[in-house]
Scaffold this motif. Sequence first.
Motif, PDB file in Angstrom:
ATOM      1  N   ASP A  74     -18.053 -19.690  78.516  1.00 55.71           N
ATOM      2  CA  ASP A  74     -17.045 -20.306  77.908  1.00 55.71           C
ATOM      3  C   ASP A  74     -16.242 -20.832  78.811  1.00 55.71           C
ATOM      4  OD1 ASP A  74     -17.687 -19.208  75.222  1.00 55.71           O
ATOM      5  OD2 ASP A  74     -16.897 -17.253  75.812  1.00 55.71           O
ATOM      6  N   VAL A  75     -15.487 -22.044  78.656  1.00 57.88           N
ATOM      7  CA  VAL A  75     -14.764 -22.494  79.572  1.00 57.88           C
ATOM      8  C   VAL A  75     -13.592 -21.913  80.433  1.00 57.88           C
ATOM      9  CG1 VAL A  75     -15.004 -25.012  78.237  1.00 57.88           C
ATOM     10  CG2 VAL A  75     -12.946 -23.449  77.907  1.00 57.88           C
ATOM     11  N   THR A  76     -13.506 -20.675  79.803  1.00 56.38           N
ATOM     12  CA  THR A  76     -12.649 -19.441  80.703  1.00 56.38           C
ATOM     13  C   THR A  76     -13.144 -18.957  81.917  1.00 56.38           C
ATOM     14  OG1 THR A  76     -12.804 -17.971  78.996  1.00 56.38           O
ATOM     15  CG2 THR A  76     -10.886 -19.451  78.959  1.00 56.38           C
ATOM     16  N   GLU A  77     -14.601 -18.969  81.771  1.00 58.61           N
ATOM     17  CA  GLU A  77     -15.208 -18.184  82.414  1.00 58.61           C
ATOM     18  C   GLU A  77     -15.628 -18.893  83.843  1.00 58.61           C
ATOM     19  OE1 GLU A  77     -18.542 -15.443  80.862  1.00 58.61           O
ATOM     20  OE2 GLU A  77     -18.361 -16.938  79.386  1.00 58.61           O
ATOM     21  N   GLU A  78     -15.568 -18.026  84.978  1.00 58.49           N
ATOM     22  CA  GLU A  78     -16.038 -18.979  86.227  1.00 58.49           C
ATOM     23  C   GLU A  78     -17.465 -18.976  86.614  1.00 58.49           C
ATOM     24  OE1 GLU A  78     -14.381 -18.916  91.062  1.00 58.49           O
ATOM     25  OE2 GLU A  78     -13.799 -17.315  89.727  1.00 58.49           O
ATOM     26  N   ALA A  79     -17.885 -20.098  87.072  1.00 57.25           N
ATOM     27  CA  ALA A  79     -19.455 -20.352  87.321  1.00 57.25           C
ATOM     28  C   ALA A  79     -19.612 -19.732  88.417  1.00 57.25           C
ATOM     29  CB  ALA A  79     -19.722 -21.533  87.543  1.00 57.25           C
ATOM     30  N   SER A  80     -20.817 -18.799  88.848  1.00 58.40           N
ATOM     31  CA  SER A  80     -20.886 -17.990  90.150  1.00 58.40           C
ATOM     32  C   SER A  80     -22.590 -18.456  90.274  1.00 58.40           C
ATOM     33  CB  SER A  80     -20.838 -16.470  89.939  1.00 58.40           C
ATOM     34  OG  SER A  80     -21.526 -15.790  90.667  1.00 58.40           O
ATOM     35  N   VAL A  81     -22.680 -18.994  91.643  1.00 51.86           N
ATOM     36  CA  VAL A  81     -23.885 -19.374  92.178  1.00 51.86           C
ATOM     37  C   VAL A  81     -24.763 -18.154  92.181  1.00 51.86           C
ATOM     38  CG1 VAL A  81     -23.177 -19.220  94.598  1.00 51.86           C
ATOM     39  CG2 VAL A  81     -24.983 -20.838  93.793  1.00 51.86           C
ATOM     40  N   SER A  82     -24.334 -16.893  92.688  1.00 51.21           N
ATOM     41  CA  SER A  82     -25.304 -15.810  92.535  1.00 51.21           C
ATOM     42  C   SER A  82     -25.503 -15.504  91.530  1.00 51.21           C
ATOM     43  CB  SER A  82     -24.161 -14.700  93.602  1.00 51.21           C
ATOM     44  OG  SER A  82     -23.018 -14.467  92.660  1.00 51.21           O
ATOM     45  N   ARG A  83     -24.686 -15.552  90.686  1.00 49.38           N
ATOM     46  CA  ARG A  83     -25.187 -15.008  89.247  1.00 49.38           C
ATOM     47  C   ARG A  83     -26.078 -16.015  88.703  1.00 49.38           C
ATOM     48  NH1 ARG A  83     -21.350 -14.001  83.753  1.00 49.38           N
ATOM     49  NH2 ARG A  83     -20.277 -15.713  84.638  1.00 49.38           N
ATOM     50  N   PHE A  84     -25.923 -17.419  88.873  1.00 49.17           N
ATOM     51  CA  PHE A  84     -27.032 -18.338  88.448  1.00 49.17           C
ATOM     52  C   PHE A  84     -28.289 -18.198  89.269  1.00 49.17           C
ATOM     53  CE2 PHE A  84     -29.220 -22.488  90.005  1.00 49.17           C
ATOM     54  CZ  PHE A  84     -29.349 -22.812  88.760  1.00 49.17           C
ATOM     55  N   GLN A  85     -28.285 -17.854  90.483  1.00 47.22           N
ATOM     56  CA  GLN A  85     -29.538 -17.558  91.113  1.00 47.22           C
ATOM     57  C   GLN A  85     -30.436 -16.483  90.515  1.00 47.22           C
ATOM     58  OE1 GLN A  85     -29.700 -15.071  94.794  1.00 47.22           O
ATOM     59  NE2 GLN A  85     -30.555 -16.926  95.604  1.00 47.22           N
ATOM     60  N   ALA A  86     -29.857 -15.474  89.770  1.00 50.88           N
ATOM     61  CA  ALA A  86     -30.404 -14.360  89.221  1.00 50.88           C
ATOM     62  C   ALA A  86     -31.057 -14.819  87.905  1.00 50.88           C
ATOM     63  CB  ALA A  86     -29.655 -13.217  88.757  1.00 50.88           C
ATOM     64  N   TRP A  87     -30.157 -15.567  87.092  1.00 47.51           N
ATOM     65  CA  TRP A  87     -30.588 -16.314  86.065  1.00 47.51           C
ATOM     66  C   TRP A  87     -31.620 -17.438  86.223  1.00 47.51           C
ATOM     67  CZ3 TRP A  87     -25.052 -18.284  83.917  1.00 47.51           C
ATOM     68  CH2 TRP A  87     -24.425 -17.364  83.465  1.00 47.51           C
TER      69      TRP A  87
END
Length: 320
Positions: A74-87
């Motif tokens: 959602d637009v209120t959530e912050e993108a996280s590169v570490s979380r993206f790495q796992a995804w």
Amino acid sequence: MPAPSVGGAPAVIAIVGPTGSGKSDLAVELALALDGEVVNADALQFYRGMDIGTAKITPAERRGVPHHLLDVLDVTEEASVSRFQAWARGAIADIHARGRRAILVGGSGLYVRAALDVLEFPGTDPTVRARLEAEAERDGIAPLRDRLRAVDPVSAGRLGDTRRVIRALEVHELTGRPFSSFMPDRQYAAPAVQIGLDLERAVLHERLAARVHRMADAGLVAEVERLASAGLREGRTASRALGYGQFLRVLDGESTPEQAVEETIVATRQFARRQLTWFRADPRVHWLDALARDVVEQALALVRAADKGDDREAAGRLEP
């Protein structure tokens, strides 16, 4: 037709380059040729509803090719590169386990590296970050930049905006290590081949201007208005997206649609320049003319070379 590779695991294909160069279209063509699936590495295309302003590939344009990591925040959530790495690594592993080919596509350089390279991401501490943000709000960025220069001159020389300076100081405070130490030499975590799309600057500028005008004609201001009611202004990542900040000012009566379009064109060209600087610094990227008639065939040849291990860097083994 999935292709074999060294050690039995296919090389991850990454399509990189500046915004507006045709990465999404090439990814779909390769997926159709190689029985592949696409994994999004554009940080702003994670967001639901941010479709027009991010030039998100439409269901029709996907031509039946599965796309992963679109519309996950959602637009209120912050993108996280570490979380993206796992995804991303989870999606790639799943795609390959099913005998298909993973094709990473996007212009967010750090996110591409997170998916492909041996990279460690330190954790966060909301309390430490809030304190640093309060200091920046009270005293400005200069004292924080001076502090960073004392403990991590490499990062101090590289990082320009307040958010990244705060992040670098947070990492140093939490780990005792300079933030720059978490960006080691370029080394693939698994076999990969990076294909970069390039255009003459004048041609790219024309394409970007035309695209911004199409976005405005397609209803970007209405999209921004809808997302504003969903919390766009409060989103730490989403609110900084190109075009969205400019058109929020239109909604606030501080600008006109024409001014917003021109400001977005300038900002998008500047962003494309930064993307090119990032990707050109990586010697492993194989650059192709985005407008070449045989660009798909050239890309497929690079993939075949990576699968055979003919290109050591493309296969993920850097020269000593």
